[in-house]
Structures are given as structure tokens and as C-alpha cells.
Design a protein around this motif. Structure first.
Motif, PDB file in Angstrom:
ATOM      1  N   UNK A  67      38.293  42.371  46.057  1.00  0.00           N
ATOM      2  CA  UNK A  67      38.965  43.720  46.592  1.00  0.00           C
ATOM      3  C   UNK A  67      40.457  43.635  46.267  1.00  0.00           C
ATOM      4  N   UNK A  68      40.950  42.743  46.359  1.00  0.00           N
ATOM      5  CA  UNK A  68      42.557  42.915  45.995  1.00  0.00           C
ATOM      6  C   UNK A  68      42.989  43.049  44.445  1.00  0.00           C
ATOM      7  N   UNK A  69      42.010  42.094  43.686  1.00  0.00           N
ATOM      8  CA  UNK A  69      42.248  42.506  42.333  1.00  0.00           C
ATOM      9  C   UNK A  69      41.918  44.037  41.759  1.00  0.00           C
ATOM     10  N   UNK A  70      41.029  44.268  42.318  1.00  0.00           N
ATOM     11  CA  UNK A  70      40.702  45.799  41.968  1.00  0.00           C
ATOM     12  C   UNK A  70      41.985  46.619  42.221  1.00  0.00           C
ATOM     13  N   UNK A  71      42.479  46.472  43.401  1.00  0.00           N
ATOM     14  CA  UNK A  71      43.538  47.384  43.931  1.00  0.00           C
ATOM     15  C   UNK A  71      44.906  47.101  43.068  1.00  0.00           C
ATOM     16  N   UNK A  72      45.003  45.949  42.790  1.00  0.00           N
ATOM     17  CA  UNK A  72      46.154  45.603  42.134  1.00  0.00           C
ATOM     18  C   UNK A  72      46.138  45.906  40.539  1.00  0.00           C
ATOM     19  N   UNK A  73      44.786  46.045  39.986  1.00  0.00           N
ATOM     20  CA  UNK A  73      44.628  46.462  38.532  1.00  0.00           C
ATOM     21  C   UNK A  73      44.940  48.071  38.585  1.00  0.00           C
ATOM     22  N   UNK A  82      45.463  43.657  34.740  1.00  0.00           N
ATOM     23  CA  UNK A  82      45.924  42.521  35.514  1.00  0.00           C
ATOM     24  C   UNK A  82      45.164  41.149  35.150  1.00  0.00           C
ATOM     25  N   UNK A  83      44.260  41.411  34.337  1.00  0.00           N
ATOM     26  CA  UNK A  83      43.461  40.049  33.997  1.00  0.00           C
ATOM     27  C   UNK A  83      43.865  39.678  32.553  1.00  0.00           C
ATOM     28  N   UNK A  84      44.912  40.300  32.019  1.00  0.00           N
ATOM     29  CA  UNK A  84      45.354  39.820  30.557  1.00  0.00           C
ATOM     30  C   UNK A  84      46.280  38.715  30.903  1.00  0.00           C
ATOM     31  N   UNK A  85      46.314  37.628  29.996  1.00  0.00           N
ATOM     32  CA  UNK A  85      46.995  36.491  30.109  1.00  0.00           C
ATOM     33  C   UNK A  85      48.433  36.621  29.474  1.00  0.00           C
ATOM     34  N   UNK A  86      49.397  36.137  29.933  1.00  0.00           N
ATOM     35  CA  UNK A  86      50.865  36.075  29.412  1.00  0.00           C
ATOM     36  C   UNK A  86      50.692  35.676  27.980  1.00  0.00           C
ATOM     37  N   UNK A  87      51.555  36.128  27.153  1.00  0.00           N
ATOM     38  CA  UNK A  87      51.752  35.310  25.858  1.00  0.00           C
ATOM     39  C   UNK A  87      52.979  34.976  25.484  1.00  0.00           C
ATOM     40  N   UNK A  94      50.945  40.711  34.078  1.00  0.00           N
ATOM     41  CA  UNK A  94      51.185  41.289  35.287  1.00  0.00           C
ATOM     42  C   UNK A  94      50.648  40.013  36.107  1.00  0.00           C
ATOM     43  N   UNK A  95      49.586  39.332  35.926  1.00  0.00           N
ATOM     44  CA  UNK A  95      49.132  38.320  36.823  1.00  0.00           C
ATOM     45  C   UNK A  95      50.247  37.153  37.050  1.00  0.00           C
ATOM     46  N   UNK A  96      51.328  37.156  36.032  1.00  0.00           N
ATOM     47  CA  UNK A  96      52.278  36.264  36.633  1.00  0.00           C
ATOM     48  C   UNK A  96      53.455  36.696  37.126  1.00  0.00           C
ATOM     49  N   UNK A  97      53.604  38.080  37.530  1.00  0.00           N
ATOM     50  CA  UNK A  97      54.510  38.605  38.225  1.00  0.00           C
ATOM     51  C   UNK A  97      54.750  37.821  39.691  1.00  0.00           C
ATOM     52  N   UNK A 142      48.832  34.004  44.010  1.00  0.00           N
ATOM     53  CA  UNK A 142      48.428  34.943  45.283  1.00  0.00           C
ATOM     54  C   UNK A 142      47.156  35.738  44.889  1.00  0.00           C
ATOM     55  N   UNK A 143      47.068  36.261  43.787  1.00  0.00           N
ATOM     56  CA  UNK A 143      45.729  36.837  43.354  1.00  0.00           C
ATOM     57  C   UNK A 143      44.701  35.899  42.891  1.00  0.00           C
ATOM     58  N   UNK A 144      43.520  36.007  43.304  1.00  0.00           N
ATOM     59  CA  UNK A 144      42.476  35.011  43.077  1.00  0.00           C
ATOM     60  C   UNK A 144      41.409  35.816  42.645  1.00  0.00           C
ATOM     61  N   UNK A 145      40.374  35.066  42.154  1.00  0.00           N
ATOM     62  CA  UNK A 145      39.339  35.715  41.624  1.00  0.00           C
ATOM     63  C   UNK A 145      38.788  35.670  40.244  1.00  0.00           C
TER      64      UNK A 145
END
Ligand code: HEM
Length: 286
Positions: A17-23, A33-38, A44-47, A53-56
Motif C-alpha cells: 500500500x505504501x509503495x503505491x502511495x509513495x509512487x 519509486x521503483x527505479x534504482x539509483x545510477x 527516490x527509493x534511496x531518499x 523504510x519502503x519495502x516490497x
């Protein structure tokens, strides 16, 4: 598939649920939100708001891999986030809502944008309303969607200032006076000073604490047992307080209201002119 993911780990419902919200709150629902850092870019996921904190993510990968096997290049990662969030809530007893499909995946993910666009746990009511308005959501949506905190956990660091460092009006030995004093004691046991990584349930009520999808969150907030400052803030406006009371009532419309607002949140569009695609792998642009 979401059903079996949640069956094997019930805490995944909160994570999905939280993944969708943060997306959806950053660049619309585009799976940024699913893209990896380069090497040149922190995603975003590494902010600070999302890291550790984000999981899934692995579970979304499983769903995507299965879909790519049967119909390659068709279902976007953003649609997967919307569908798994809905299916996860249904699996733990929530009411279903229609998820419109056809979202595309973005190619940009910038950590600093998460910090600007995601609401802070320290936000006051006005800031929360503003944050939700940015993605086209109303004051009612904001209050109702806060009900997502009927499941899941928070780290102590996100609210321990309410327990030990509160210096606002009426502070009682550093504790926020708007927090029920008995509950503050319970939280202090779970969150001793300098233990920011301990976790507590956002809503411990129900047969599976932190994993029961019901109006318990609103009952808690109404009883001054909202954990985050942003949860407690719902009572600081007359609109918010009366809606909390309605959602907590015996005839609570929470299940229906939540679906309506989730459907709206899931429509948050990517910025005009953004490059969009159906990613082959949710971690990387094609
Ligand atoms: C109103 C503004 C909101 C703020 C300030 C906020 C803030 C937070 C914070 C600080 C956490 C704890 C994260 C951690 O310690 O790892 C959290 C957890 C969570 N939030 Fe929110 N949130 C908000 C709205 C929402 C909405 C709209 C939803 C979904 C509709 C949602 C769903 C969740 C869930 C399910 C968790 C638990 C995640 C888990 O257990 O893995 N939140 N939120």
C-alpha cells in the motif's frame, strides 16, 4: 499472486500500500519509486524518506517477472503497484475498488523530489492538505487516506520528538500534551530514548495488531492515540476532527471512502511531456 504474497507475509499488505502511495505522490503514478539509483543520480527509493523504510520491491519484481513471461511488455510497473496495493488490502479484509489501468512508467527518479512531495510525519494540518492538493486530492481524501495507517509500523524516530522533545504549548516534561498520557507511557516503553530504529504499530488494534484492516486507526486518532504528529494533526481542524469521528463511528463509511480516495490517488498523472514507457524491468529504464 498478491494474495499468496500477503498470505505468506501479512505485513506485505502495508508495504505494498505504501509503495503505491509513495509512487503516486512523486511525478504521478509512474513507478519512479521503483527505479534504482545510477552512478550520477540518487533515486527516490534511496531518499531519506524512503531508504530503509519502503519495502516490497522484491515482491513487485516477482509479479512483474510472471507477467513478462505471459505477456511481455504489456503491464507497466505503475499498474502493478496500483493492482498489488488494492489486492493486498482486499486480502486482509478491506473492500475492493476498481483500478483503472493504462499507467505508463517514467524514466526519471530523483531523491530530492521525494523530500519535497511526500508529506512529512511532522506536518501540521495545513501542510498535509497542501501536500495532498498537489496531486489533486481533497481535504477529505487526505483524512480518509491517512486511514492507511490502520496497518503497518513506524520507526520511533518518526515521532519520538512527541515523547521526549516536545516544547510546544502545554508540554509535559517534553511530551506532547495532545497524546493520551497513558498511551504516551506505552509508547515510551516501546521507544526508549535514543532508539530511533525501534518500531511500533501505527494502529495496534484488531486481531492481528498492525495488520487488521478496519476503522481502528480513526478510533485511535479520536482517542488521542494517533502516533505520528501528522496523525494527531487531523484533530486540529474542525473538518478533520468531525470526519475522524464519522470514520470511527459504528456506521463508519471507511471501507467505501478509502476505495474512492485510493482510486483518485491512483489517477495522479505523470508530468506533462514526460517520457513514458512500459519498463521491461521495474528497476531500470528500457
Ligand atoms: C498523511 C500523510 C502521511 C504521512 C506524514 C505518513 C508518514 C508515514 C511514516 C513516517 C511512516 C513510517 C515509516 C517508517 O518508519 O519506516 C508511515 C508508514 C506507513 N504509511 Fe504513511 N504517511 C502518510 C500517509 C499515508 C497514506 C496516504 C498511506 C496509504 C494510503 C500510508 C500508508 C502507510 C503504511 C501502510 C505504512 C506502514 C508501512 C510498513 O509497515 O511497511 N501513509 N507513514
Amino acid at each position: 499472486m498478491t494474495s499468496s504474497i500477503v498470505a505468506s507475509d501479512r505485513t506485505m499488505a502495508a508495504a505494498l500500500l505504501r509503495l503505491h502511495f509513495h509512487d503516486c505522490f512523486v511525478r504521478g503514478c509512474d513507478a519512479s519509486v521503483l527505479l534504482d539509483s545510477t552512478p550520477g543520480n540518487t533515486a527516490e527509493k534511496d531518499s531519506l524518506a524512503n531508504a530503509n523504510s519502503l519495502r516490497g520491491f522484491a515482491q513487485i519484481d516477482q509479479v512483474k517477472a510472471k507477467l513478462e513471461q505471459v505477456c511481455p511488455g504489456v503491464v507497466s510497473c505503475a499498474d502493478i503497484l496500483a493492482l498489488t496495493a488494492r489486492d493486498a488490502i482486499v486480502k486482509i479484509g478491506g473492500q475492493s475498488w476498481v483500478v483503472y489501468l493504462g499507467r505508463k512508467d517514467g524514466v526519471v527518479s530523483v531523491a530530492s523530489e521525494s523530500m519535497v512531495s511526500l508529506p512529512s510525519p511532522f506536518a501540521d494540518y495545513t501542510q498535509l492538505v497542501q501536500s495532498f492538493a498537489t496531486v489533486g486530492l481533497s481535504e477529505k481524501d487526505m483524512v480518509v487516506l491517512s486511514g492507511g495507517h490502520t496497518i503497518g509500523t513506524t520507526k520511533c524516530g518518526a515521532f519520538s520528538q512527541r515523547l521526549y522533545g516536545f516544547s510546544g504549548p502545554g508540554a509535559i516534561n517534553g511530551t506532547d500534551p495532545t497524546l493520551d498520557p497513558e498511551y504516551a507511557k506505552v509508547l515510551k516503553q516501546q521507544c526508549p530514548q535514543n532508539a530511533p530504529l525501534n518500531t511500533v504499530f501505527l494502529d495496534p488494534s484488531g486481531s492481528f495488531p498492525g495488520q487488521t484492516y478496519d476503522k481502528g486507526y480513526f478510533e485511535a486518532v479520536k482517542a488521542n492515540k494517533g502516533v505520528l504528529a501528522s496523525d494527531a494533526a487531523l484533530l486540529t481542524s474542525s473538518f478533520g476532527a468531525s470526519l475522524v469521528a464519522v470514520e470511527a463511528s459504528a456506521t463508519s463509511p471507511f471501507m467505501t471512502d478509502f476505495g474512492v480516495s485510493m482510486q483518485k490517488m491512483g489517477m495522479a498523472a505523470a508530468p506533462k511531456g514526460a517520457v513514458l514507457q512500459v519498463r521491461k524491468n521495474c528497476h531500470f529504464v528500457n
